[in-house]
Scaffold this motif. Structure first.
Motif, PDB file in Angstrom:
ATOM      1  N   GLY A 180       8.289  -2.313  -9.496  1.00  0.00           N
ATOM      2  CA  GLY A 180       9.207  -2.005  -8.400  1.00  0.00           C
ATOM      3  C   GLY A 180       9.298  -3.122  -7.379  1.00  0.00           C
ATOM      4  N   PHE A 181      10.157  -2.906  -6.381  1.00  0.00           N
ATOM      5  CA  PHE A 181      10.155  -3.677  -5.133  1.00  0.00           C
ATOM      6  C   PHE A 181      10.901  -5.008  -5.155  1.00  0.00           C
ATOM      7  CE2 PHE A 181       7.190  -5.832  -1.795  1.00  0.00           C
ATOM      8  CZ  PHE A 181       7.984  -5.420  -0.736  1.00  0.00           C
ATOM      9  N   TYR A 182      11.071  -5.665  -6.305  1.00  0.00           N
ATOM     10  CA  TYR A 182      11.677  -6.992  -6.260  1.00  0.00           C
ATOM     11  C   TYR A 182      12.717  -7.213  -7.354  1.00  0.00           C
ATOM     12  CZ  TYR A 182       8.798  -8.435 -10.260  1.00  0.00           C
ATOM     13  OH  TYR A 182       8.235  -8.540 -11.499  1.00  0.00           O
ATOM     14  N   PRO A 198       6.028   1.059 -11.300  1.00  0.00           N
ATOM     15  CA  PRO A 198       4.842   1.089 -10.444  1.00  0.00           C
ATOM     16  C   PRO A 198       5.018   0.333  -9.127  1.00  0.00           C
ATOM     17  CG  PRO A 198       4.581  -0.614 -12.123  1.00  0.00           C
ATOM     18  CD  PRO A 198       5.969  -0.026 -12.308  1.00  0.00           C
ATOM     19  N   SER A 199       4.320   0.788  -8.101  1.00  0.00           N
ATOM     20  CA  SER A 199       4.140   0.028  -6.858  1.00  0.00           C
ATOM     21  C   SER A 199       2.898  -0.836  -7.034  1.00  0.00           C
ATOM     22  CB  SER A 199       3.860   0.973  -5.693  1.00  0.00           C
ATOM     23  OG  SER A 199       5.024   1.524  -5.187  1.00  0.00           O
ATOM     24  N   ALA A 200       2.589  -1.626  -6.026  1.00  0.00           N
ATOM     25  CA  ALA A 200       1.334  -2.388  -6.015  1.00  0.00           C
ATOM     26  C   ALA A 200       0.198  -1.438  -5.620  1.00  0.00           C
ATOM     27  CB  ALA A 200       1.446  -3.512  -4.997  1.00  0.00           C
ATOM     28  N   PRO A 201      -1.053  -1.768  -5.962  1.00  0.00           N
ATOM     29  CA  PRO A 201      -2.159  -0.878  -5.575  1.00  0.00           C
ATOM     30  C   PRO A 201      -2.192  -0.639  -4.054  1.00  0.00           C
ATOM     31  CG  PRO A 201      -2.917  -2.575  -7.104  1.00  0.00           C
ATOM     32  CD  PRO A 201      -1.527  -2.946  -6.712  1.00  0.00           C
ATOM     33  N   GLY A 259       2.403  -8.195  -6.219  1.00  0.00           N
ATOM     34  CA  GLY A 259       1.629  -6.956  -6.223  1.00  0.00           C
ATOM     35  C   GLY A 259       2.132  -6.016  -7.301  1.00  0.00           C
ATOM     36  N   GLU A 260       3.445  -5.825  -7.331  1.00  0.00           N
ATOM     37  CA  GLU A 260       4.062  -4.941  -8.320  1.00  0.00           C
ATOM     38  C   GLU A 260       4.036  -5.589  -9.703  1.00  0.00           C
ATOM     39  OE1 GLU A 260       4.832  -4.771  -5.232  1.00  0.00           O
ATOM     40  OE2 GLU A 260       5.077  -2.632  -4.867  1.00  0.00           O
ATOM     41  N   TYR A 261       4.289  -6.917  -9.720  1.00  0.00           N
ATOM     42  CA  TYR A 261       4.326  -7.632 -11.003  1.00  0.00           C
ATOM     43  C   TYR A 261       2.997  -7.456 -11.745  1.00  0.00           C
ATOM     44  CZ  TYR A 261       4.183 -11.663 -14.159  1.00  0.00           C
ATOM     45  OH  TYR A 261       4.039 -12.467 -15.265  1.00  0.00           O
ATOM     46  N   THR A 296      -7.072  -1.748   2.667  1.00  0.00           N
ATOM     47  CA  THR A 296      -5.825  -2.503   2.847  1.00  0.00           C
ATOM     48  C   THR A 296      -5.010  -2.483   1.569  1.00  0.00           C
ATOM     49  OG1 THR A 296      -7.109  -3.961   4.268  1.00  0.00           O
ATOM     50  CG2 THR A 296      -4.918  -4.720   3.661  1.00  0.00           C
ATOM     51  N   LYS A 297      -3.701  -2.270   1.721  1.00  0.00           N
ATOM     52  CA  LYS A 297      -2.800  -2.283   0.552  1.00  0.00           C
ATOM     53  C   LYS A 297      -2.723  -3.698   0.004  1.00  0.00           C
ATOM     54  CE  LYS A 297       0.846   0.939   1.883  1.00  0.00           C
ATOM     55  NZ  LYS A 297       2.280   1.018   2.004  1.00  0.00           N
ATOM     56  N   VAL A 298      -2.598  -3.832  -1.294  1.00  0.00           N
ATOM     57  CA  VAL A 298      -2.481  -5.166  -1.896  1.00  0.00           C
ATOM     58  C   VAL A 298      -1.258  -5.912  -1.335  1.00  0.00           C
ATOM     59  CG1 VAL A 298      -1.948  -6.360  -4.058  1.00  0.00           C
ATOM     60  CG2 VAL A 298      -3.844  -4.739  -3.963  1.00  0.00           C
ATOM     61  N   THR A 299      -0.156  -5.205  -1.120  1.00  0.00           N
ATOM     62  CA  THR A 299       1.044  -5.884  -0.572  1.00  0.00           C
ATOM     63  C   THR A 299       0.714  -6.543   0.774  1.00  0.00           C
ATOM     64  OG1 THR A 299       2.377  -4.207  -1.647  1.00  0.00           O
ATOM     65  CG2 THR A 299       3.493  -5.569  -0.009  1.00  0.00           C
ATOM     66  N   ASP A 300      -0.058  -5.849   1.608  1.00  0.00           N
ATOM     67  CA  ASP A 300      -0.422  -6.443   2.904  1.00  0.00           C
ATOM     68  C   ASP A 300      -1.326  -7.662   2.709  1.00  0.00           C
ATOM     69  OD1 ASP A 300       1.060  -4.653   4.452  1.00  0.00           O
ATOM     70  OD2 ASP A 300      -0.524  -3.144   4.328  1.00  0.00           O
ATOM     71  N   SER A 308      13.229  -3.921   1.215  1.00  0.00           N
ATOM     72  CA  SER A 308      12.361  -3.740   2.378  1.00  0.00           C
ATOM     73  C   SER A 308      11.118  -2.950   1.959  1.00  0.00           C
ATOM     74  CB  SER A 308      13.114  -3.047   3.506  1.00  0.00           C
ATOM     75  OG  SER A 308      13.621  -1.830   3.054  1.00  0.00           O
ATOM     76  N   ARG A 309      10.149  -2.839   2.846  1.00  0.00           N
ATOM     77  CA  ARG A 309       8.888  -2.185   2.511  1.00  0.00           C
ATOM     78  C   ARG A 309       9.130  -0.787   1.942  1.00  0.00           C
ATOM     79  NH1 ARG A 309       4.024  -4.437   4.309  1.00  0.00           N
ATOM     80  NH2 ARG A 309       3.212  -3.137   2.643  1.00  0.00           N
ATOM     81  N   GLY A 310       8.342  -0.431   0.976  1.00  0.00           N
ATOM     82  CA  GLY A 310       8.518   0.869   0.325  1.00  0.00           C
ATOM     83  C   GLY A 310       9.618   0.838  -0.733  1.00  0.00           C
ATOM     84  N   GLY A 311      10.082  -0.372  -1.061  1.00  0.00           N
ATOM     85  CA  GLY A 311      11.269  -0.515  -1.902  1.00  0.00           C
ATOM     86  C   GLY A 311      11.110  -0.180  -3.372  1.00  0.00           C
ATOM     87  N   SER A 312       9.907   0.105  -3.829  1.00  0.00           N
ATOM     88  CA  SER A 312       9.787   0.515  -5.242  1.00  0.00           C
ATOM     89  C   SER A 312      10.528   1.826  -5.493  1.00  0.00           C
ATOM     90  CB  SER A 312       8.314   0.693  -5.631  1.00  0.00           C
ATOM     91  OG  SER A 312       7.628  -0.525  -5.448  1.00  0.00           O
ATOM     92  N   ASP A 313      10.653   2.633  -4.464  1.00  0.00           N
ATOM     93  CA  ASP A 313      11.453   3.865  -4.574  1.00  0.00           C
ATOM     94  C   ASP A 313      12.877   3.525  -5.011  1.00  0.00           C
ATOM     95  OD1 ASP A 313       9.480   5.547  -3.648  1.00  0.00           O
ATOM     96  OD2 ASP A 313      10.256   5.691  -1.607  1.00  0.00           O
ATOM     97  N   ILE A 314      13.379   2.404  -4.478  1.00  0.00           N
ATOM     98  CA  ILE A 314      14.757   2.009  -4.797  1.00  0.00           C
ATOM     99  C   ILE A 314      14.828   1.572  -6.259  1.00  0.00           C
ATOM    100  CG2 ILE A 314      16.692   0.507  -4.140  1.00  0.00           C
ATOM    101  CD1 ILE A 314      15.316   0.086  -1.433  1.00  0.00           C
TER     102      ILE A 314
HETATM  103  N1  ASP Z   1       4.356  -2.503  -2.326  1.00  0.00           N
HETATM  104  C1  ASP Z   1       5.510  -2.475  -1.476  1.00  0.00           C
HETATM  105  C2  ASP Z   1       5.120  -1.992  -0.095  1.00  0.00           C
HETATM  106  O1  ASP Z   1       3.955  -1.771   0.161  1.00  0.00           O
HETATM  107  C3  ASP Z   1       6.635  -1.683  -2.049  1.00  0.00           C
HETATM  108  C4  ASP Z   1       6.324  -0.253  -2.387  1.00  0.00           C
HETATM  109  O2  ASP Z   1       5.154   0.152  -2.445  1.00  0.00           O
HETATM  110  O3  ASP Z   1       7.263   0.519  -2.611  1.00  0.00           O
HETATM  111  O4  ASP Z   1       5.957  -1.854   0.740  1.00  0.00           O
END
Ligand code: ASP
Length: 442
Positions: free
Chosen positions: A173-175, A41-44, A119-121, A52-56, A187-193
């Motif tokens: 994801g992400f960390y 999962p990513s963060a909400p 956020g992801e945790y 606003t995204k939780v990561t932000d 980097s941002r969007g890293g849950s894909d990785i």
């Molecule tokens: N939550 C992180 C971001 O907003 C990672 C992700 O969503 O993939 O960048």
């Protein structure tokens, strides 16, 4: 060891897990196929425009503490987002103590990566509780080295061992973690990785990347009205398109799966009935498929064209030119060349501050017959496997441009045989993409 059962790794983006209703959709998708045993999962994310995204919010928490401002302002919003999901889904994990622990760590000056990773945790904890699946903290299975570079081999070995029992598992994801125990994020969007890494470790048959679009589009919808979706694409084609600006998937998410030949599918959580886009290593060019796969491009390049008679026989000429750019810290994007000419295509923004220096050095070191600079150039790539070997495609592309009255300033077919790249004036950018799309797709 892993069983022979088919296994699918799924990754759900922030919008797919933005609230309780989205969590329910995710569970339905997972329950529909028992092969979907690993979920990242990513963060909400955003629930509506302007949200606003939780990561932000988590980065804002870190900034608040650093700047001596009130942490409660952003933190109460983070708390509210998770509490709402927890309450609406009737979950049982002790969210309060998790949140309080994170809050205390933030107050005592936790770094930005730690804050963002929560956020992801937390979303992973909630999702695991909701599904009654095992939770595997990414800090136990995703590793970085002392210099914070991703340690793919250690990660693969440990992850393989810990996930080998086929137990359905949630991996945030992400960390991951550095040898010192410090949490580090991609980097941002890293849950894909992370999703791609898990797919590689468990030898998944497929890596499903669930998001809020039904796959990649053949062209930017801000330029072409209702462009068609791409149903199948190779990793190499996608690499060309994403380099040119098309983005849905984190660029680094292709490598772990590409390397071992696992296909990725982009799917839409809100429309699970849509097939999405399949990305794989190789695809046969079927007659039923469109000639081109996609069109993408960028504005704002500068082209430095160097002309010199007998350039082709002057050993080291190209190196001397490129070294001048290298010394200014500028990477070149393309380098089409003729018999007595060579053009270096660079980002206009990177080039501008070094313009005088570069022109001076080329004149001094390379002694060209002519040196011209074209600014405000756009580079557009038309990508398609089989397109280049299919005679008549280039002719169609250039005729379409010519009919639209567009002046082709540069052509570069590269050696990949996957794309035809044209350079046009920035003012012709949108018209060119539309003309090419119209010609090949209609
Ligand atoms: N939550 C992180 C971001 O907003 C990672 C992700 O969503 O993939 O960048």
């Amino acid at each position: 060891m892993f069983s022979n059962h088919k296994c699918i790794v799924t990754k759900f983006g922030g919008s797919s897990l933005a609230d309780a209703a989205q969590f329910r959709k995710v569970r339905d998708i997972l329950m529909r196929d028992p092969a979907r045993r690993y979920v990242v999962p990513s963060a909400p994310g955003r629930r509506f425009d302007g949200d606003t995204k939780v990561t932000d919010l988590l980065y804002a928490c870190h900034r608040a503490v650093r700047n001596g401002e009130d942490l409660e302002v952003p933190f109460s919003q983070v708390r509210a987002r998770y509490e709402e999901i927890h309450r609406e889904l009737g979950l049982s994990i002790d969210l309060d103590s998790e949140l309080n622990h994170i809050h205390d760590k933030m107050l005592s000056g936790a770094d930005a990566d730690y804050c963002a990773s929560r956020g992801e945790y937390l979303n992973g904890l909630l999702l695991a509780d909701f599904l009654s699946w095992r939770f595997m903290d990414a800090a136990k299975v995703v590793f970085f080295d002392d210099a914070s570079n991703f340690d793919s081999e250690k990660t693969n070995v440990v992850m393989m061992a810990l996930l080998a029992d086929d137990t359905p598992t949630v991996i945030p994801g992400f960390y991951g973690v550095c040898p010192s125990g410090r949490i580090h994020t991609f980097s941002r969007g890293g849950s894909d990785i992370t999703g791609a890494i898990v797919a590689r470790a468990v030898r998944a048959e497929t890596y499903e990347n669930w998001t809020d679009v039904s796959g990649f589009l053949m062209a930017d919808p801000r330029i072409v009205e209702h462009p068609q979706e791409i149903s199948r694409i190779t990793y190499a084609e996608l690499r060309e398109l994403s380099y040119m600006g098309a983005s849905v998937l984190h660029e680094d998410a292709m490598f772990p799966v590409h390397k071992v030949g696992i296909p990725t599918v982009i799917r839409n959580t809100n429309h699970p009935e849509d097939e999405g886009t399949l990305i794989s290593l190789a695809l046969p060019a079927l007659p039923t498929e469109p000639t081109i796969t996609g069109i993408a491009g960028h504005k704002g390049f500068s082209v430095v064209a160097v002309e010199k008679a007998m350039m082709n026989s002057e050993i080291g000429f190209g190196r001397k030119v490129l070294q001048i750019f290298e010394e200014c810290g500028i990477s070149f994007e393309h380098m089409p060349s003729g018999i007595d000419s060579l053009s270096v295509v660079v980002s206009g923004e990177a080039f501008a501050p070094h313009r005088e220096e570069i022109v001076g050095k080329i004149a001094e070191i390379c002694e060209p017959d002519a040196l011209t600079i074209h600014d405000n150039m756009s580079i557009i790539a038309t990508v398609g496997r089989g397109m280049v070997s299919n005679c008549g495609t280039a002719a169609r592309l250039f005729s379409a441009m010519s009919r639209a009255g567009i002046n082709v300033r540069m052509i570069d077919q590269g050696s990949s045989e996957l794309s035809i790249i044209v350079g046009v004036d920035d003012q012709d950018f949108e018209r060119t993409i539309r003309a090419i799309y119209q010609e090949f797709v209609g």
